[in-house]
Design a protein around this motif. Sequence first.
Motif, PDB file in Angstrom:
ATOM      1  N   LEU A 109      28.037  74.687 -30.926  1.00 32.52           N
ATOM      2  CA  LEU A 109      29.332  74.472 -30.293  1.00 32.52           C
ATOM      3  C   LEU A 109      29.690  75.660 -29.406  1.00 32.52           C
ATOM      4  N   GLY A 110      30.295  75.372 -28.265  1.00 28.99           N
ATOM      5  CA  GLY A 110      30.696  76.446 -27.354  1.00 28.99           C
ATOM      6  C   GLY A 110      31.054  75.894 -25.993  1.00 28.99           C
ATOM      7  N   GLU A 111      31.281  76.775 -25.045  1.00 30.31           N
ATOM      8  CA  GLU A 111      31.747  76.360 -23.727  1.00 30.31           C
ATOM      9  C   GLU A 111      30.626  75.902 -22.802  1.00 30.31           C
ATOM     10  N   ALA A 112      29.435  76.479 -22.918  1.00 33.39           N
ATOM     11  CA  ALA A 112      28.352  76.172 -21.982  1.00 33.39           C
ATOM     12  C   ALA A 112      27.913  74.717 -22.098  1.00 33.39           C
ATOM     13  N   GLY A 113      27.486  74.158 -20.968  1.00 33.57           N
ATOM     14  CA  GLY A 113      27.133  72.744 -20.924  1.00 33.57           C
ATOM     15  C   GLY A 113      25.961  72.362 -21.784  1.00 33.57           C
ATOM     16  N   TRP A 114      25.029  73.314 -22.044  1.00 36.68           N
ATOM     17  CA  TRP A 114      23.855  72.969 -22.845  1.00 36.68           C
ATOM     18  C   TRP A 114      24.181  72.835 -24.333  1.00 36.68           C
ATOM     19  N   ARG A 115      25.345  73.342 -24.729  1.00 40.74           N
ATOM     20  CA  ARG A 115      25.749  73.180 -26.121  1.00 40.74           C
ATOM     21  C   ARG A 115      26.211  71.748 -26.347  1.00 40.74           C
ATOM     22  N   GLU A 116      26.156  71.321 -27.606  1.00 44.25           N
ATOM     23  CA  GLU A 116      26.391  69.911 -27.897  1.00 44.25           C
ATOM     24  C   GLU A 116      27.848  69.503 -27.726  1.00 44.25           C
ATOM     25  N   ASP A 117      28.775  70.383 -28.132  1.00 49.84           N
ATOM     26  CA  ASP A 117      30.205  70.064 -28.078  1.00 49.84           C
ATOM     27  C   ASP A 117      31.002  71.362 -27.988  1.00 49.84           C
ATOM     28  N   PRO A 118      32.279  71.281 -27.590  1.00 48.81           N
ATOM     29  CA  PRO A 118      33.132  72.473 -27.595  1.00 48.81           C
ATOM     30  C   PRO A 118      33.482  72.882 -29.015  1.00 48.81           C
ATOM     31  N   VAL A 119      33.945  74.119 -29.178  1.00 53.15           N
ATOM     32  CA  VAL A 119      34.320  74.621 -30.497  1.00 53.15           C
ATOM     33  C   VAL A 119      35.429  73.764 -31.108  1.00 53.15           C
ATOM     34  N   SER A 120      36.229  73.138 -30.278  1.00 51.66           N
ATOM     35  CA  SER A 120      37.337  72.302 -30.783  1.00 51.66           C
ATOM     36  C   SER A 120      36.852  71.150 -31.656  1.00 51.66           C
ATOM     37  N   LYS A 121      35.558  70.849 -31.604  1.00 52.27           N
ATOM     38  CA  LYS A 121      35.010  69.784 -32.452  1.00 52.27           C
ATOM     39  C   LYS A 121      35.171  70.127 -33.931  1.00 52.27           C
ATOM     40  N   LEU A 122      35.301  71.410 -34.238  1.00 51.64           N
ATOM     41  CA  LEU A 122      35.507  71.820 -35.631  1.00 51.64           C
ATOM     42  C   LEU A 122      36.737  71.160 -36.233  1.00 51.64           C
ATOM     43  N   LEU A 123      37.731  70.864 -35.388  1.00 52.92           N
ATOM     44  CA  LEU A 123      38.971  70.279 -35.892  1.00 52.92           C
ATOM     45  C   LEU A 123      38.781  68.861 -36.407  1.00 52.92           C
ATOM     46  N   GLU A 124      37.654  68.231 -36.074  1.00 46.42           N
ATOM     47  CA  GLU A 124      37.356  66.924 -36.657  1.00 46.42           C
ATOM     48  C   GLU A 124      36.985  67.060 -38.127  1.00 46.42           C
ATOM     49  N   THR A 125      36.452  68.223 -38.480  1.00 46.99           N
ATOM     50  CA  THR A 125      35.990  68.479 -39.840  1.00 46.99           C
ATOM     51  C   THR A 125      36.991  69.289 -40.651  1.00 46.99           C
ATOM     52  N   VAL A 126      37.697  70.204 -39.961  1.00 45.85           N
ATOM     53  CA  VAL A 126      38.594  71.137 -40.636  1.00 45.85           C
ATOM     54  C   VAL A 126      40.003  70.997 -40.069  1.00 45.85           C
ATOM     55  N   ALA A 127      41.000  70.866 -40.929  1.00 41.63           N
ATOM     56  CA  ALA A 127      42.391  70.786 -40.477  1.00 41.63           C
ATOM     57  C   ALA A 127      42.796  72.101 -39.825  1.00 41.63           C
ATOM     58  N   PRO A 128      43.698  72.066 -38.842  1.00 42.96           N
ATOM     59  CA  PRO A 128      44.089  73.287 -38.128  1.00 42.96           C
ATOM     60  C   PRO A 128      44.499  74.435 -39.044  1.00 42.96           C
ATOM     61  N   GLU A 129      45.284  74.139 -40.071  1.00 43.94           N
ATOM     62  CA  GLU A 129      45.775  75.199 -40.958  1.00 43.94           C
ATOM     63  C   GLU A 129      44.675  75.802 -41.832  1.00 43.94           C
ATOM     64  N   GLU A 130      43.538  75.132 -41.921  1.00 50.94           N
ATOM     65  CA  GLU A 130      42.415  75.635 -42.716  1.00 50.94           C
ATOM     66  C   GLU A 130      41.367  76.345 -41.854  1.00 50.94           C
ATOM     67  N   LEU A 131      41.571  76.332 -40.532  1.00 43.71           N
ATOM     68  CA  LEU A 131      40.589  76.897 -39.607  1.00 43.71           C
ATOM     69  C   LEU A 131      41.098  78.226 -39.047  1.00 43.71           C
ATOM     70  N   PHE A 132      40.222  79.218 -39.012  1.00 41.58           N
ATOM     71  CA  PHE A 132      40.619  80.534 -38.508  1.00 41.58           C
ATOM     72  C   PHE A 132      41.108  80.448 -37.063  1.00 41.58           C
TER      73      PHE A 132
END
Length: 351
Positions: free
Chosen positions: A292-315
């Motif tokens: 995950l990250g900003e560059a196009g070769w990465r699979e998804d943006p870091v924001s994809k973490l929010l699909e797995t982790v609720a905002p209040e549980e994510l750093f």
Amino acid sequence: ASGSTFMGGLLKGKRPSSQSVKQPEQDLASPAQQTAMKELEEGWRRKEEELREEYPDIGKDPFFHIDRPSLLRRYLSVTGFDAKEALSRLVETARWRRDWDVLSYYEPGVGSQLFSEASNPGAEMYFADSLHLDREGRPILAGRVQFCNSENMHPWNHLRAGVFVFELLATKVAQLGRGPATYILDIGPVGGQAGKVSGTGGLDRDYDESKNPYYKAGAGSKEAPSAEMLEELGSLDNGFAVLKAAIRVLNRHYPGVITRVYYLNSDMVFWGAFKIFSRWIADRGSIDFQFLGEAGWREDPVSKLLETVAPEELFEEWGGSGPRLDGDEFLSRALKQYEAEAKEGIVFQGA
């Protein structure tokens, strides 16, 4: 529920029942799988009794007793539901736990001792329990690899500390009964901060492994805990060898504990190296890796973490509204929690 709520419950001895929540791996879809499970249950019951002579502490080892059905299912799953192979691997794990003295990890003060440069030179730890949970109530391991100084890492001391984290994570997975953990590893910059807790790296600069005095002195073989460990894991004479050893330990002795890994903000060098060593990472495809990250070769943006982790549980640094990683301060918070749990001794109650 929040991570703090779950951890508070554990410290008070109010452990969620493993029977109250159905874990994903608990489905035995076919009669053949059900037969394999029965065969393994019977075989392990006999073997466990036999092992008491060579591993007297097996009766109080939490790994084998907190959630026995899920443990057996994980070993079956990773062996393709081959009951004989699963049994063989369980026996191998029991002997490994005896030889590695895993139960010592539950003693007060051990976490701080293993993370400390003074008491465990070259530990260079950069990952630990995040003390937060995903949307399904499962543990999350957090890491910031830039805090690891490859010029100072002692191969066996680092591995010993790393297995400490794996062990306590495995126990937490079993206690919560919600399923396997997720590992979020940030490869990117750390804001120019230096490591203060365990790793002596940071500062967003490159480190030269060829300067490592432990590798130069042959510590990878000379300072192995035992001849058996050296034979199993090989000579740890470079960072790549240490990584392979850690992966082998995780796959062989903690199967199914971590099934999802997110690499954040990696560069092309790390991505290329991953392609080389990835065949050692997942045992029979049991771990899902995403970049995950900003560059196009990465699979998804870091924001994809929010699909797995609720905002209040994510750093906060990873796009959440939870607490900050704050350099490597997240490691200090984990060590305090490890110490609190060790003093409470909750793990051995009822084992």
